[in-house]
Scaffold this active site. Structure first.
Site, PDB file in Angstrom:
ATOM      1  N   LYS A  43     -27.434 -29.833  37.213  1.00 42.76           N
ATOM      2  CA  LYS A  43     -26.310 -29.389  38.057  1.00 42.76           C
ATOM      3  C   LYS A  43     -26.612 -28.066  38.746  1.00 42.76           C
ATOM      4  CE  LYS A  43     -23.603 -26.905  34.628  1.00 42.76           C
ATOM      5  NZ  LYS A  43     -22.834 -27.086  33.405  1.00 42.76           N
ATOM      6  N   ARG A 138     -13.513 -23.054  25.824  1.00 38.39           N
ATOM      7  CA  ARG A 138     -13.468 -23.752  27.095  1.00 38.39           C
ATOM      8  C   ARG A 138     -12.907 -25.133  26.757  1.00 38.39           C
ATOM      9  NH1 ARG A 138     -18.471 -24.691  31.301  1.00 38.39           N
ATOM     10  NH2 ARG A 138     -18.690 -26.599  30.081  1.00 38.39           N
TER      11      ARG A 138
HETATM   12  C1  LIG Z   1     -23.692 -27.024  32.371  1.00 42.78           C
HETATM   13  C2  LIG Z   1     -23.510 -27.705  31.085  1.00 42.78           C
HETATM   14  C3  LIG Z   1     -24.615 -27.884  30.239  1.00 42.78           C
HETATM   15  C4  LIG Z   1     -25.989 -27.344  30.559  1.00 42.78           C
HETATM   16  O1  LIG Z   1     -25.980 -25.953  30.491  1.00 42.78           O
HETATM   17  P1  LIG Z   1     -27.338 -25.087  30.589  1.00 42.78           P
HETATM   18  O2  LIG Z   1     -26.917 -23.729  30.159  1.00 42.78           O
HETATM   19  O3  LIG Z   1     -27.778 -25.143  31.999  1.00 42.78           O
HETATM   20  O4  LIG Z   1     -28.307 -25.696  29.662  1.00 42.78           O
HETATM   21  C5  LIG Z   1     -24.406 -28.569  29.065  1.00 42.78           C
HETATM   22  N1  LIG Z   1     -23.176 -29.041  28.730  1.00 42.78           N
HETATM   23  C6  LIG Z   1     -22.103 -28.881  29.520  1.00 42.78           C
HETATM   24  C7  LIG Z   1     -20.791 -29.423  29.081  1.00 42.78           C
HETATM   25  C8  LIG Z   1     -22.230 -28.198  30.721  1.00 42.78           C
HETATM   26  O5  LIG Z   1     -21.158 -28.038  31.488  1.00 42.78           O
END
Ligand SMILES: *Cc1c(COP(=O)(O)O)cnc(C)c1O
Length: 364
Positions: A43, A138
C-alpha cells in the site's frame, strides 16, 4: 547531466526491482525460520504493478492493501496470489470486497453480515481475520468481546474464519511485545472454543513486529505477519532502525533544478506563517548557494528524502518547490540538471506513489 529524453519526465521515481526482490526474499526466509508466513503489503506504493509482480517473483503468495482500488490493480495482473484487504471493509462496499479480496480483516458484526450476503450473491465463501485490539486503540474488538464476534461469524454460512489478528504501532505508536502477542493467542483460544476448531492464522501485526521476531522473543503460535515497510524500505518504524542486510535505497526520486542562486539564509521582513501554516525559524549562516528543484509537498514529504549528492541539504519545501542548500556541493548544480534523492520515509513513499504528477519507472 541533462534530462534523458527517453526517460519519463521529472519528478520521477525509479524502483530498483533487483534490490526489492532481494529484500523480499530475505524477509520471507527470516520469517520462515521463526515459523511465520508473510502477507506482502504494497500500500506504500499504491500496489504499483512492477512492485507487486517483483514481490510475487520473490515468493510472496499473499498480497495485502488497504484500498479496494489497489486490490483491483493486483487482481488485474492475474498473479495467482491471495489478496487481503487490510482496512476494515466499508459495509456499503461488501460486494466489491468479496470480489477483490480473498480475505479481509474485520471487527464488526454488521460488516460480517454484509459480507456474508455479498458472498452468497456472488456464489463465494469469504475469508476473514477477526481483529483484536490488544492496546494500540486503532481497529479490533476488545479482547473480552472477540468470542461474541466469532459467534456471529460462525452463524454465517458464507464467512470462513481464517484466523485472528492484531495491529500495533499505528494510532497509539505502541511497540508490540510478548504481552500483546499473548493476548492475541488467548483470543485465538476463545475463538477456537466458539468455532470448535483452531483457526489457522494468528496474525501478529506489521513491520513494527520485526524486532520482536528477530530477537527470538515472538511467542510460539504467532504464525503470520503483514509486512510492508520492512520489505519496501528495509526499516522498522518503532525505533526507526535499519534491518540488517536489507537494501534501504530501492526508491529514488529524480527532480529537475529550476533555479540556482546565492541568497541570504534569513528571509527579509517579519516572519508570519508559511504556506502550510507553520511558523518557520532560521539560523543565519550568511549567504549560501541554493537550488530549487521542481517537486514539492504535493508530491512528497521532504523529511523522508536523502539527497544522493554529498553537500546537498534539503532546507524547505512548499507545494511545488523544494529548496536545497547546495553550498557544500563539490560542483554547483546547474539549471536543468537532475538531482536525485533516496526515498527513506514511509510518508514520502506514500505521497510519491499517490501523486499523479510524479512519474514512476523501474529497472532490474
Ligand atoms: C499498513 C498495514 C500493514 C503493513 O504495515 P507496515 O508497517 O508497512 O508493515 C499491516 N496491517 C495493517 C492492518 C495495515 O493497515
Amino acid at each position: 547531466m541533462i534530462a534523458d529524453r527517453q526517460k519519463p519526465h521529472c519528478p520521477r521515481v525509479t524502483i530498483d526491482l533487483t534490490k526489492l526482490k532481494a529484500n523480499a526474499t530475505r524477509i520471507i526466509r527470516a520469517c520462515r525460520r521463526h515459523g511465520i508466513e508473510v502477507t506482502g503489503v504494497a500500500k506504500g506504493v499504491a500496489s504499483h504493478p512492477a512492485v507487486v509482480s517483483a514481490l510475487v517473483e520473490a515468493g510472496i503468495a499473499s498480497l495485502g492493501d488497504s484500498r479496494l482500488a489497489n486490490l483491483k490493480r493486483i487482481r488485474t495482473l492475474d498473479l495467482g496470489v491471495e489478496t487481503v484487504l487490510l482496512r476494515l471493509p466499508q459495509p456499503s462496499m461488501a460486494a466489491a470486497v468479496v470480489e477483490l479480496a480473498d480475505v479481509s480483516l474485520n471487527s464488526e458484526a454488521v460488516t460480517l453480515q454484509a459480507l456474508d450476503r455479498a458472498a452468497a450473491a456472488a456464489g463465494k465463501v469469504h475469508g476473514v481475520i477477526l481483529m483484536v485490539d490488544v492496546g494500540d486503540l486503532r481497529e479490533g474488538a476488545m479482547p473480552g468481546d472477540v468470542a461474541e464476534l466469532a459467534r456471529v461469524a460462525e452463524q454465517l454460512p458464507r464467512i470462513m474464519v481464517r484466523g485472528v489478528g492484531t495491529n500495533l504501532a499505528c494510532y497509539g505508536g505502541v511497540k508490540p511485545d510478548r504481552t500483546h502477542m499473548t493476548l492475541l493467542l488467548e483470543a485465538r483460544d476463545r475463538v477456537a472454543d466458539v468455532l470448535g476448531y483452531e483457526p489457522s492464522l494468528v496474525s501478529g501485526g506489521n513491520s513494527a513486529n520485526w524486532l520482536l521476531m528477530e530477537s527470538g522473543r515472538m511467542p510460539v503460535g504467532i504464525n503470520h505477519l503483514r509486512l510492508g515497510e520492512a520489505i519496501l524500505l528495509g526499516t522498522e518504524a518503532t525505533e526507526g532502525r535499519l534491518i540488517s542486510g536489507m537494501a534501504v535505497d530501492i526508491f529514488r526520486l529524480d527532480a529537475e533544478v529550476i533555479e540556482v542562486k546565492i541568497k541570504p539564509t534569513v528571509p527579509q521582513g517579519e516572519i508570519g506563517k508559511d504556506s502550510f501554516g507553520d511558523t518557520p525559524t532560521f539560523a543565519d549562516r550568511g549567504e549560501r548557494l541554493r537550488a530549487i528543484v521542481a517537486v514539492g509537498r504535493q508530491d512528497v514529504v521532504p523529511t523522508g528524502l536523502v539527497p544522493t549528492l554529498p553537500g546537498v541539504e534539503i532546507i524547505g519545501a512548499s507545494s511545488d518547490h523544494m529548496i536545497l542548500d547546495v553550498h557544500a556541493a563539490k560542483k554547483a548544480p546547474q539549471v536543468g540538471e537532475i538531482l536525485s534523492f533516496t526515498v527513506t520515509g514511509y510518508s514520502a513513499l506514500l505521497a510519491l506513489f499517490t501523486s499523479t504528477y510524479a512519474a514512476k519507472t523501474s529497472h532490474g
